[in-house]
Write a protein that holds these residues in place. Structure first.
Motif, PDB file in Angstrom:
ATOM      1  N   ASP A   3      -3.770  49.323  -9.515  1.00 55.85           N
ATOM      2  CA  ASP A   3      -5.302  49.560  -9.156  1.00 55.85           C
ATOM      3  C   ASP A   3      -5.920  49.314 -11.029  1.00 55.85           C
ATOM      4  O   ASP A   3      -6.965  48.758 -11.169  1.00 55.85           O
ATOM      5  CB  ASP A   3      -5.686  50.552  -8.692  1.00 55.85           C
ATOM      6  CG  ASP A   3      -5.416  50.455  -7.139  1.00 55.85           C
ATOM      7  OD1 ASP A   3      -5.269  49.311  -6.804  1.00 55.85           O
ATOM      8  OD2 ASP A   3      -5.750  51.893  -6.558  1.00 55.85           O
ATOM      9  N   THR A   4      -5.037  50.008 -11.615  1.00 54.34           N
ATOM     10  CA  THR A   4      -5.807  49.929 -13.212  1.00 54.34           C
ATOM     11  C   THR A   4      -4.667  49.722 -13.949  1.00 54.34           C
ATOM     12  O   THR A   4      -3.319  50.078 -13.750  1.00 54.34           O
ATOM     13  CB  THR A   4      -6.317  51.377 -13.374  1.00 54.34           C
ATOM     14  OG1 THR A   4      -5.312  52.458 -13.397  1.00 54.34           O
ATOM     15  CG2 THR A   4      -7.494  51.614 -12.493  1.00 54.34           C
ATOM     16  N   GLY A  62      -4.540  54.044 -23.868  1.00 55.83           N
ATOM     17  CA  GLY A  62      -5.754  53.439 -23.961  1.00 55.83           C
ATOM     18  C   GLY A  62      -6.680  53.535 -22.600  1.00 55.83           C
ATOM     19  O   GLY A  62      -6.179  54.467 -21.544  1.00 55.83           O
ATOM     20  N   ARG A  63      -7.799  53.152 -22.805  1.00 61.62           N
ATOM     21  CA  ARG A  63      -8.581  53.234 -21.326  1.00 61.62           C
ATOM     22  C   ARG A  63      -7.961  52.184 -20.298  1.00 61.62           C
ATOM     23  O   ARG A  63      -7.256  51.252 -20.591  1.00 61.62           O
ATOM     24  CB  ARG A  63      -9.913  52.783 -21.610  1.00 61.62           C
ATOM     25  CG  ARG A  63     -10.224  51.366 -21.917  1.00 61.62           C
ATOM     26  CD  ARG A  63     -11.615  51.136 -22.064  1.00 61.62           C
ATOM     27  NE  ARG A  63     -12.119  49.623 -22.038  1.00 61.62           N
ATOM     28  CZ  ARG A  63     -12.300  48.866 -21.222  1.00 61.62           C
ATOM     29  NH1 ARG A  63     -12.397  49.387 -19.998  1.00 61.62           N
ATOM     30  NH2 ARG A  63     -12.336  47.811 -21.232  1.00 61.62           N
ATOM     31  N   LYS A  64      -8.305  52.506 -18.912  1.00 61.58           N
ATOM     32  CA  LYS A  64      -7.803  51.835 -17.850  1.00 61.58           C
ATOM     33  C   LYS A  64      -8.682  50.782 -17.499  1.00 61.58           C
ATOM     34  O   LYS A  64     -10.027  50.999 -17.615  1.00 61.58           O
ATOM     35  CB  LYS A  64      -7.691  52.808 -16.742  1.00 61.58           C
ATOM     36  CG  LYS A  64      -6.762  53.942 -16.950  1.00 61.58           C
ATOM     37  CD  LYS A  64      -5.290  53.586 -17.239  1.00 61.58           C
ATOM     38  CE  LYS A  64      -4.313  54.683 -17.350  1.00 61.58           C
ATOM     39  NZ  LYS A  64      -2.995  54.160 -17.774  1.00 61.58           N
ATOM     40  N   ALA A  70      -9.730  43.051 -15.786  1.00 64.02           N
ATOM     41  CA  ALA A  70      -8.475  42.301 -16.048  1.00 64.02           C
ATOM     42  C   ALA A  70      -8.678  41.061 -15.946  1.00 64.02           C
ATOM     43  O   ALA A  70      -8.146  40.090 -16.553  1.00 64.02           O
ATOM     44  CB  ALA A  70      -7.302  42.674 -15.404  1.00 64.02           C
ATOM     45  N   MET A  71      -9.309  40.685 -15.001  1.00 63.55           N
ATOM     46  CA  MET A  71      -9.714  39.127 -14.749  1.00 63.55           C
ATOM     47  C   MET A  71     -10.572  38.615 -15.686  1.00 63.55           C
ATOM     48  O   MET A  71     -10.206  37.571 -16.086  1.00 63.55           O
ATOM     49  CB  MET A  71     -10.250  38.911 -13.267  1.00 63.55           C
ATOM     50  CG  MET A  71      -9.597  39.524 -12.005  1.00 63.55           C
ATOM     51  SD  MET A  71      -7.950  38.152 -11.726  1.00 63.55           S
ATOM     52  CE  MET A  71      -8.656  37.360 -10.643  1.00 63.55           C
ATOM     53  N   ILE A  72     -11.485  39.377 -16.152  1.00 67.38           N
ATOM     54  CA  ILE A  72     -12.463  38.804 -17.182  1.00 67.38           C
ATOM     55  C   ILE A  72     -11.553  38.546 -18.485  1.00 67.38           C
ATOM     56  O   ILE A  72     -12.054  37.847 -19.128  1.00 67.38           O
ATOM     57  CB  ILE A  72     -13.622  39.755 -17.301  1.00 67.38           C
ATOM     58  CG1 ILE A  72     -14.632  39.829 -15.983  1.00 67.38           C
ATOM     59  CG2 ILE A  72     -14.308  39.671 -18.516  1.00 67.38           C
ATOM     60  CD1 ILE A  72     -15.592  40.908 -16.141  1.00 67.38           C
ATOM     61  N   VAL A  73     -10.972  39.710 -18.777  1.00 67.15           N
ATOM     62  CA  VAL A  73     -10.071  39.463 -20.021  1.00 67.15           C
ATOM     63  C   VAL A  73      -9.159  38.209 -20.037  1.00 67.15           C
ATOM     64  O   VAL A  73      -9.131  37.601 -20.950  1.00 67.15           O
ATOM     65  CB  VAL A  73      -9.057  41.109 -20.090  1.00 67.15           C
ATOM     66  CG1 VAL A  73      -8.200  40.687 -21.273  1.00 67.15           C
ATOM     67  CG2 VAL A  73     -10.032  42.197 -20.461  1.00 67.15           C
ATOM     68  N   MET A  98       0.244  37.588 -19.953  1.00 61.83           N
ATOM     69  CA  MET A  98      -1.088  38.068 -19.435  1.00 61.83           C
ATOM     70  C   MET A  98      -0.961  37.920 -17.994  1.00 61.83           C
ATOM     71  O   MET A  98      -1.626  38.668 -17.081  1.00 61.83           O
ATOM     72  CB  MET A  98      -2.095  37.688 -20.474  1.00 61.83           C
ATOM     73  CG  MET A  98      -2.187  38.614 -21.646  1.00 61.83           C
ATOM     74  SD  MET A  98      -3.434  37.871 -22.851  1.00 61.83           S
ATOM     75  CE  MET A  98      -2.327  37.207 -23.794  1.00 61.83           C
ATOM     76  N   ARG A  99      -0.786  36.671 -17.586  1.00 65.11           N
ATOM     77  CA  ARG A  99      -0.918  36.232 -16.314  1.00 65.11           C
ATOM     78  C   ARG A  99      -0.031  37.235 -15.392  1.00 65.11           C
ATOM     79  O   ARG A  99      -0.380  37.804 -14.527  1.00 65.11           O
ATOM     80  CB  ARG A  99      -0.244  34.976 -16.100  1.00 65.11           C
ATOM     81  CG  ARG A  99      -1.337  33.826 -15.908  1.00 65.11           C
ATOM     82  CD  ARG A  99      -0.711  32.421 -15.222  1.00 65.11           C
ATOM     83  NE  ARG A  99      -0.316  32.323 -13.760  1.00 65.11           N
ATOM     84  CZ  ARG A  99       0.062  31.407 -13.188  1.00 65.11           C
ATOM     85  NH1 ARG A  99       0.029  30.232 -14.045  1.00 65.11           N
ATOM     86  NH2 ARG A  99       0.053  31.398 -11.980  1.00 65.11           N
ATOM     87  N   THR A 100       1.393  37.604 -15.945  1.00 58.98           N
ATOM     88  CA  THR A 100       2.313  38.352 -15.400  1.00 58.98           C
ATOM     89  C   THR A 100       1.447  39.860 -15.274  1.00 58.98           C
ATOM     90  O   THR A 100       1.629  40.395 -14.021  1.00 58.98           O
ATOM     91  CB  THR A 100       3.518  38.416 -15.793  1.00 58.98           C
ATOM     92  OG1 THR A 100       4.117  37.105 -15.914  1.00 58.98           O
ATOM     93  CG2 THR A 100       4.446  39.357 -15.219  1.00 58.98           C
ATOM     94  N   VAL A 101       1.205  40.667 -16.482  1.00 57.12           N
ATOM     95  CA  VAL A 101       0.632  41.781 -16.195  1.00 57.12           C
ATOM     96  C   VAL A 101      -0.588  41.898 -15.358  1.00 57.12           C
ATOM     97  O   VAL A 101      -0.586  42.885 -15.048  1.00 57.12           O
ATOM     98  CB  VAL A 101       0.255  42.099 -17.878  1.00 57.12           C
ATOM     99  CG1 VAL A 101      -0.563  43.291 -18.022  1.00 57.12           C
ATOM    100  CG2 VAL A 101       1.624  42.234 -18.671  1.00 57.12           C
ATOM    101  N   PHE A 102      -1.450  40.883 -15.614  1.00 55.16           N
ATOM    102  CA  PHE A 102      -2.656  41.090 -14.650  1.00 55.16           C
ATOM    103  C   PHE A 102      -2.318  40.467 -13.395  1.00 55.16           C
ATOM    104  O   PHE A 102      -3.354  40.585 -12.591  1.00 55.16           O
ATOM    105  CB  PHE A 102      -3.722  40.173 -15.388  1.00 55.16           C
ATOM    106  CG  PHE A 102      -4.421  40.659 -16.700  1.00 55.16           C
ATOM    107  CD1 PHE A 102      -4.150  42.242 -16.979  1.00 55.16           C
ATOM    108  CD2 PHE A 102      -4.556  40.023 -17.765  1.00 55.16           C
ATOM    109  CE1 PHE A 102      -4.645  42.797 -18.155  1.00 55.16           C
ATOM    110  CE2 PHE A 102      -5.162  40.261 -18.853  1.00 55.16           C
ATOM    111  CZ  PHE A 102      -5.053  41.765 -19.199  1.00 55.16           C
ATOM    112  N   ASP A 103      -1.188  40.189 -12.916  1.00 51.65           N
ATOM    113  CA  ASP A 103      -1.083  39.720 -11.624  1.00 51.65           C
ATOM    114  C   ASP A 103      -1.830  38.604 -11.224  1.00 51.65           C
ATOM    115  O   ASP A 103      -2.442  38.483 -10.078  1.00 51.65           O
ATOM    116  CB  ASP A 103      -0.781  40.978 -10.753  1.00 51.65           C
ATOM    117  CG  ASP A 103      -0.150  40.392  -9.527  1.00 51.65           C
ATOM    118  OD1 ASP A 103       0.723  39.617  -9.271  1.00 51.65           O
ATOM    119  OD2 ASP A 103      -0.653  41.015  -8.101  1.00 51.65           O
TER     120      ASP A 103
END
Length: 154
Positions: A3-4, A62-64, A70-73, A98-103
Motif C-alpha cells: 500500500d505504501t 523516509g516518508r511513505k 508512486a505513479m506520479i513519480v 522503478m517499474r518493478t518497485v512501483f509495480d
C-alpha cells in the motif's frame, strides 16, 4: 506493490543500481536527480544516501508513498528518460527498476508512454516556436543595426 513504499528505499535502490559499475554517468545522474525531485526528498538526503551506500551504512527510513504518488513519480522519471537522446542500457535498467518497485504493469507503462508523448509534443513544439522567435528576433536585430549605420553615414 505494498500500500505504501519508502521513498528513501526507492532512491537508495536506484542509486545502488546506478553505482554497480562504480560510478554515475550523466544520464544516471539526470535520472537520479529527477527521481529525488519527484520523491520530494529534502536537499541533503540524496547526498546522505549516496554517502551511506559508499560507506556501506544504513539509511534512515523516509516518508511513505501511496500508490498514486508512486505513479506520479514514475511518470516524471519516465519523462526525464524519454528526453535523453540516446539512453544507455544502464539508464533503461534504472527505469525498469522503478517499474518493478512501483509495480507498474505493461498496460500502465504504455499509458504513461502515451501521456509523456503527448506532453513532450506540446512542450517541444512550444520550445521550438520560442527558439525560432528568438532566432528571428536576433536576425532582425543583426540585419537592422548595420542598415541603420549605413543610413547614418549617407
Amino acid at each position: 506493490m505494498e500500500d505504501t513504499i519508502d521513498a528513501v528505499a526507492v532512491f537508495r535502490g536506484a542509486t545502488t543500481l546506478a553505482l554497480k559499475d562504480g560510478h554515475l554517468d550523466d544520464q544516471e545522474m539526470r535520472i537520479l536527480a529527477r527521481l529525488s525531485h519527484a520523491l520530494r526528498l529534502p536537499e541533503a538526503v540524496p547526498v546522505k544516501i549516496y554517502d551511506d551506500i559508499l560507506n556501506e551504512g544504513e539509511s534512515d527510513p523516509g516518508r511513505k508513498l501511496s500508490r498514486s504518488e508512486a505513479m506520479i513519480v514514475y511518470g516524471q522519471v519516465l519523462e526525464a528518460y524519454c528526453t535523453i537522446s540516446e539512453p544507455t542500457p544502464e539508464t533503461a535498467l534504472l527505469l525498469s527498476y522503478m517499474r518493478t518497485v512501483f509495480d507498474i504493469n505493461e498496460t500502465e507503462h504504455r499509458e504513461f508512454v502515451r501521456s509523456v508523448d503527448r506532453h513532450l509534443e506540446q512542450v517541444v513544439h512550444r520550445n521550438v516556436a520560442a527558439q525560432l522567435r528568438t532566432t528571428i528576433d536576433d536576425a532582425i536585430e543583426l540585419v537592422s543595426n548595420p542598415l541603420q549605420k549605413l543610413r547614418i553615414r549617407k
